[in-house]
Design a protein around this motif. Structure first.
Motif, PDB file in Angstrom:
ATOM      1  N   SER A 152       0.857  -1.193   0.000  1.00 29.67           N
ATOM      2  CA  SER A 152       0.000   0.000   0.000  1.00 29.67           C
ATOM      3  C   SER A 152       0.886   1.233   0.000  1.00 29.67           C
ATOM      4  N   GLY A 153       0.269   2.382  -0.137  1.00 27.39           N
ATOM      5  CA  GLY A 153       0.988   3.642  -0.047  1.00 27.39           C
ATOM      6  C   GLY A 153       0.832   4.293   1.307  1.00 27.39           C
ATOM      7  N   LEU A 154       0.362   3.529   2.304  1.00 28.59           N
ATOM      8  CA  LEU A 154       0.116   4.064   3.637  1.00 28.59           C
ATOM      9  C   LEU A 154       1.403   4.068   4.450  1.00 28.59           C
ATOM     10  N   ALA A 155       1.868   5.265   4.842  1.00 30.60           N
ATOM     11  CA  ALA A 155       3.096   5.400   5.613  1.00 30.60           C
ATOM     12  C   ALA A 155       2.784   5.371   7.109  1.00 30.60           C
ATOM     13  N   VAL A 156       3.439   4.471   7.823  1.00 28.21           N
ATOM     14  CA  VAL A 156       3.247   4.356   9.262  1.00 28.21           C
ATOM     15  C   VAL A 156       4.577   4.522   9.974  1.00 28.21           C
ATOM     16  N   SER A 157       4.533   4.984  11.202  1.00 28.49           N
ATOM     17  CA  SER A 157       5.757   5.143  11.985  1.00 28.49           C
ATOM     18  C   SER A 157       6.336   3.780  12.338  1.00 28.49           C
ATOM     19  N   GLU A 158       7.646   3.742  12.566  1.00 28.57           N
ATOM     20  CA  GLU A 158       8.342   2.482  12.814  1.00 28.57           C
ATOM     21  C   GLU A 158       7.920   1.827  14.123  1.00 28.57           C
ATOM     22  N   LEU A 159       7.303   2.566  15.002  1.00 28.22           N
ATOM     23  CA  LEU A 159       6.674   2.018  16.195  1.00 28.22           C
ATOM     24  C   LEU A 159       5.188   2.357  16.160  1.00 28.22           C
ATOM     25  N   CYS A 160       4.381   1.429  16.629  1.00 30.81           N
ATOM     26  CA  CYS A 160       2.940   1.642  16.743  1.00 30.81           C
ATOM     27  C   CYS A 160       2.591   1.632  18.226  1.00 30.81           C
ATOM     28  N   LEU A 161       1.798   2.599  18.667  1.00 25.95           N
ATOM     29  CA  LEU A 161       1.407   2.669  20.073  1.00 25.95           C
ATOM     30  C   LEU A 161       0.144   1.846  20.296  1.00 25.95           C
ATOM     31  N   GLY A 162       0.270   0.780  21.063  1.00 25.63           N
ATOM     32  CA  GLY A 162      -0.875  -0.051  21.413  1.00 25.63           C
ATOM     33  C   GLY A 162      -1.616   0.541  22.606  1.00 25.63           C
ATOM     34  N   THR A 163      -2.931   0.388  22.596  1.00 26.42           N
ATOM     35  CA  THR A 163      -3.767   1.078  23.589  1.00 26.42           C
ATOM     36  C   THR A 163      -4.579   0.120  24.454  1.00 26.42           C
ATOM     37  N   MET A 164      -4.154  -1.128  24.566  1.00 28.41           N
ATOM     38  CA  MET A 164      -4.929  -2.113  25.318  1.00 28.41           C
ATOM     39  C   MET A 164      -5.039  -1.761  26.805  1.00 28.41           C
ATOM     40  N   THR A 165      -4.066  -1.004  27.330  1.00 28.09           N
ATOM     41  CA  THR A 165      -4.096  -0.633  28.750  1.00 28.09           C
ATOM     42  C   THR A 165      -4.944   0.599  29.017  1.00 28.09           C
ATOM     43  N   PHE A 166      -5.310   1.331  27.965  1.00 24.12           N
ATOM     44  CA  PHE A 166      -6.017   2.596  28.155  1.00 24.12           C
ATOM     45  C   PHE A 166      -7.404   2.359  28.760  1.00 24.12           C
ATOM     46  N   GLY A 167      -7.669   3.044  29.868  1.00 25.94           N
ATOM     47  CA  GLY A 167      -8.945   2.861  30.556  1.00 25.94           C
ATOM     48  C   GLY A 167      -8.923   1.702  31.528  1.00 25.94           C
ATOM     49  N   ASN A 168      -7.779   1.016  31.616  1.00 22.74           N
ATOM     50  CA  ASN A 168      -7.644  -0.098  32.555  1.00 22.74           C
ATOM     51  C   ASN A 168      -6.500   0.211  33.510  1.00 22.74           C
ATOM     52  N   THR A 169      -5.295  -0.288  33.217  1.00 24.25           N
ATOM     53  CA  THR A 169      -4.154   0.013  34.086  1.00 24.25           C
ATOM     54  C   THR A 169      -3.605   1.417  33.838  1.00 24.25           C
ATOM     55  N   THR A 170      -4.002   2.027  32.726  1.00 28.51           N
ATOM     56  CA  THR A 170      -3.596   3.408  32.425  1.00 28.51           C
ATOM     57  C   THR A 170      -4.835   4.283  32.419  1.00 28.51           C
ATOM     58  N   ASN A 171      -4.856   5.305  33.290  1.00 21.53           N
ATOM     59  CA  ASN A 171      -6.048   6.165  33.350  1.00 21.53           C
ATOM     60  C   ASN A 171      -6.124   7.067  32.120  1.00 21.53           C
ATOM     61  N   GLU A 172      -7.237   7.743  31.976  1.00 22.25           N
ATOM     62  CA  GLU A 172      -7.463   8.528  30.761  1.00 22.25           C
ATOM     63  C   GLU A 172      -6.439   9.643  30.581  1.00 22.25           C
ATOM     64  N   SER A 173      -6.105  10.358  31.636  1.00 21.77           N
ATOM     65  CA  SER A 173      -5.173  11.482  31.492  1.00 21.77           C
ATOM     66  C   SER A 173      -3.789  11.003  31.077  1.00 21.77           C
ATOM     67  N   ASP A 174      -3.315   9.908  31.661  1.00 23.13           N
ATOM     68  CA  ASP A 174      -2.011   9.374  31.263  1.00 23.13           C
ATOM     69  C   ASP A 174      -2.064   8.806  29.844  1.00 23.13           C
ATOM     70  N   SER A 175      -3.194   8.217  29.470  1.00 23.58           N
ATOM     71  CA  SER A 175      -3.350   7.696  28.107  1.00 23.58           C
ATOM     72  C   SER A 175      -3.235   8.816  27.082  1.00 23.58           C
ATOM     73  N   ILE A 176      -3.909   9.926  27.357  1.00 26.92           N
ATOM     74  CA  ILE A 176      -3.842  11.085  26.458  1.00 26.92           C
ATOM     75  C   ILE A 176      -2.426  11.637  26.415  1.00 26.92           C
ATOM     76  N   ALA A 177      -1.773  11.667  27.571  1.00 28.86           N
ATOM     77  CA  ALA A 177      -0.399  12.171  27.628  1.00 28.86           C
ATOM     78  C   ALA A 177       0.537  11.295  26.791  1.00 28.86           C
ATOM     79  N   MET A 178       0.363   9.973  26.869  1.00 26.60           N
ATOM     80  CA  MET A 178       1.192   9.066  26.068  1.00 26.60           C
ATOM     81  C   MET A 178       1.010   9.332  24.579  1.00 26.60           C
ATOM     82  N   MET A 179      -0.230   9.465  24.152  1.00 26.54           N
ATOM     83  CA  MET A 179      -0.485   9.706  22.734  1.00 26.54           C
ATOM     84  C   MET A 179       0.096  11.037  22.293  1.00 26.54           C
ATOM     85  N   ASN A 180      -0.015  12.061  23.130  1.00 25.59           N
ATOM     86  CA  ASN A 180       0.584  13.360  22.783  1.00 25.59           C
ATOM     87  C   ASN A 180       2.096  13.246  22.642  1.00 25.59           C
TER      88      ASN A 180
END
Length: 328
Positions: free
Chosen positions: A9-37
């Motif tokens: 495909s022509g879809l360019a992705v970063s060499e690392l992908c951020l997985g979000t399985m912990t978001f809303g569980n072991t990682t609270n919402e504010s820290d989840s948003i901070a990680m994505m930022n």
């Protein structure tokens, strides 16, 4: 952060992908948003979630973050596992796929999903039905690309052949478990992906936490590996072979003045055929540690040492084929 095209495909992705399985569980919402930022500030653009992560809560948190930067985000989610108790609330039938995509779009608060993935093969549904439904979603614009996860090599090849025969959209990626302590896809899947130009976005690149270096040969009393079930469980990780790999990772980390997590991730970044490992984190400290895997190159001698100690044993038919390989 470097970028790579995802499969054919022509879809360019970063060499690392951020997985979000912990978001809303072991990682609270504010820290989840901070990680994505922080991830996007470092050049990341690839987020992976699923409709079943924390019963949809992960998708909701990701949906809040992407609003201000939707066009730059490569957003991946999945469908397959049970989301409702009735018989059609599971699988990849046309009904469950169409119901699932609408629910995910609502939680993600977006009009489209960049990469919609089949979470695991569904023996109850013909692959033609699944692929036709996914093809319709791409035609409608609700999905841009499709991928799969946790398939056997024959299942992936059957899917690709079905798409080609019927002129349906193709899977451009697969999401398998892959790490220095889980190299089963070396048997057939990785060579198939190279041959068919299918992107590989591994999950559990740290072996469910085993390769972070925090574990000894004594059974742990805290942490993710204390579970007795699932892939990232102590019974699945606590082998002498895996501890030999972990010792080599620790040695490499000391030699290169890195952490074990950074060594394990960087080895994957330099592995031929791997597009973008999916890493997760429960805390901001873990996130920063993992991000230290980019912007440096592991010496070839160290990479080869890790590759050799973690390699699968010589098995049939690979050793038989290699014996009679042509020299040109």
């Amino acid at each position: 952060m470097e970028y790579r095209l995802l499969g054919r495909s022509g879809l360019a992705v970063s060499e690392l992908c951020l997985g979000t399985m912990t978001f809303g569980n072991t990682t609270n919402e504010s820290d989840s948003i901070a990680m994505m930022n922080r991830f996007f500030e470092r050049g990341g653009n690839f987020l992976d979630t699923a409709n079943v992560y924390v019963s949809g809560r992960s998708e909701e948190i990701v949906g809040k973050f992407i609003q201000a930067r939707r066009s730059e985000v490569v957003l991946a989610t999945k469908v397959r596992f049970a989301t409702e108790s009735h018989p059609n609330g599971v699988g990849v039938s046309r009904k469950h796929i169409l119901d699932g995509v609408e629910a995910s779009l609502k939680r993600l608060n977006t009009d489209y999903i960049d990469l919609y993935q089949v979470h695991v093969w569904d023996h109850a549904t013909p692959i033609e039905e699944t692929l036709r439904a996914l093809d319709d979603l791409v035609t409608s614009g609700k999905v841009r690309y499709i991928g799969c996860s946790n398939f056997f090599a024959w299942q992936l090849m059957k899917s690709l052949a079905t798409s080609d025969r019927n002129r349906y959209v193709r899977f451009i990626s697969i999401q398998p478990q892959y790490s220095l302590v889980s190299r089963e896809m070396d048997r057939e899947m990785l060579s198939l992906c190279l041959e068919e130009n299918v992107g590989v976005i591994p999950w559990a690149p740290l072996g469910g936490g085993f390769l972070t270096g925090r574990y000894t040969r004594e059974e742990p009393t805290s942490g993710r590996l204390t579970t007795r079930l699932g892939e990232s469980s102590w019974p699945n990780r606590a082998s002498e072979q895996n501890f030999a790999v972990l010792d080599a990772v620790r040695d490499a980390a000391k030699e290169l003045e890195k952490t074990p997590s950074q060594i394990a991730l960087n080895w994957l970044l330099q592995r031929k055929g791997i597009t973008s490992p999916i890493f997760g984190a429960s805390t901001l400290e873990q996130f920063e540690d993992n991000m230290g895997a980019i912007d440096w190159t592991m010496p070839e001698s160290v990479w080869n040492r890790l590759d050799q100690i973690s390699a699968l044993p010589s098995e049939y038919p690979n050793r038989f084929i290699a014996k009679f390989a042509r020299p040109f």
